[in-house]
Design a protein around this motif. Structure first.
Motif, mmCIF file in Angstrom:
data_model
loop_
_atom_site.group_PDB
_atom_site.id
_atom_site.type_symbol
_atom_site.label_atom_id
_atom_site.label_comp_id
_atom_site.label_asym_id
_atom_site.label_seq_id
_atom_site.Cartn_x
_atom_site.Cartn_y
_atom_site.Cartn_z
ATOM 1 N N PRO A 168 0.608 -0.693 -0.330
ATOM 2 C CA PRO A 168 0.019 0.417 0.080
ATOM 3 C C PRO A 168 0.976 0.852 0.308
ATOM 4 C CG PRO A 168 -1.062 -1.507 1.456
ATOM 5 C CD PRO A 168 0.552 -1.785 1.172
ATOM 6 N N SER A 187 -1.999 -10.202 -1.329
ATOM 7 C CA SER A 187 -2.889 -9.483 -0.969
ATOM 8 C C SER A 187 -2.544 -9.073 0.599
ATOM 9 C CB SER A 187 -4.596 -9.384 -1.703
ATOM 10 O OG SER A 187 -5.019 -10.520 -0.710
ATOM 11 N N SER A 188 -2.607 -10.452 1.479
ATOM 12 C CA SER A 188 -2.087 -10.020 2.711
ATOM 13 C C SER A 188 -0.785 -10.308 3.167
ATOM 14 C CB SER A 188 -3.342 -10.178 4.162
ATOM 15 O OG SER A 188 -3.255 -11.449 3.886
ATOM 16 N N TYR A 232 1.544 -4.854 8.993
ATOM 17 C CA TYR A 232 0.647 -5.736 8.128
ATOM 18 C C TYR A 232 0.464 -5.234 6.733
ATOM 19 C CZ TYR A 232 -3.414 -7.971 7.583
ATOM 20 O OH TYR A 232 -4.768 -9.059 7.255
ATOM 21 N N SER A 233 -0.177 -5.638 6.147
ATOM 22 C CA SER A 233 -0.022 -5.276 4.932
ATOM 23 C C SER A 233 -1.097 -4.521 4.471
ATOM 24 C CB SER A 233 0.380 -6.245 3.360
ATOM 25 O OG SER A 233 -0.373 -7.218 3.319
ATOM 26 N N LYS A 234 -2.164 -5.168 5.161
ATOM 27 C CA LYS A 234 -3.862 -4.391 4.761
ATOM 28 C C LYS A 234 -3.618 -3.428 6.318
ATOM 29 C CE LYS A 234 -6.302 -7.657 2.644
ATOM 30 N NZ LYS A 234 -7.039 -8.817 2.087
ATOM 31 N N TYR A 284 -0.438 0.764 10.649
ATOM 32 C CA TYR A 284 0.064 -0.688 9.975
ATOM 33 C C TYR A 284 1.259 -1.729 10.675
ATOM 34 C CZ TYR A 284 -1.876 0.933 5.611
ATOM 35 O OH TYR A 284 -2.954 1.598 5.019
#
Length: 163
Positions: free
Chosen positions: A91, A128-129, A147-149, A155
């Protein structure tokens, strides 16, 4: 035929009872949703704490030359494009944090295989996560996990523990 005058009161009582029941049901649904959200946040924090613990141990082993390399896939940095990783979508907010505050060469994505190798089989990741570990080799107690999400635009483990 006689009309009963009590019918009007009975209908009003029925309507009030239904309204009260709807309010109670709405409150219970909101309470349940909040409980689920809190449980998900706690799951993410628990996973991140487990990863951070393993990363600290690994950073210490690396410093003492007990292991040759750190676990994970290093993030690439191209001066033209900034931080990138072809297999994972990071992100923009997280990229900005990395570029502003951290030494990019110490950031590693932990894949499912990396987690499995570290005995963290219960933590599941995909493209994606996923989790990113910042190895601070000068001060192994301050390794950080991202954490990517994210959760509520937070984060890092440190930020999530403040929630």
């Amino acid at each position: 035929m006689k009309l009963n005058k009590d019918n009007g009161i009975t209908i009003i009582v029925l309507i009030i009872t239904i309204i009260i029941m709807l309010l109670l049901i709405g409150g219970a649904i909101q309470y349940g949703k909040d409980a689920v959200d809190t449980a998900k946040l706690e799951d993410v924090k628990t996973d991140m704490i487990s990863i951070k613990t393993k990363a600290k141990i690994e950073a210490e082993q690396y410093n003492f030359k007990d292991i040759e390399s750190l676990t994970g896939t290093p993030l690439d940095e191209d001066p033209q494009q900034g931080i990138q990783q072809s297999n994972y979508t990071i992100p923009i907010q997280l990229k900005q944090v990395f570029e502003a505050e951290l030494d990019i060469s110490k950031l590693y994505i932990w894949t499912q295989q990396d987690l499995n190798n570290k005995g963290l089989n219960t933590i599941k990741v995909n493209q994606s996560s996923f989790y990113i570990v910042y190895y601070n080799l000068q001060d192994t107690t301050s390794c950080e996990v991202y954490y990517s999400k994210g959760v509520e635009n937070k984060y890092s483990l440190e930020e999530l523990q403040e929630l």
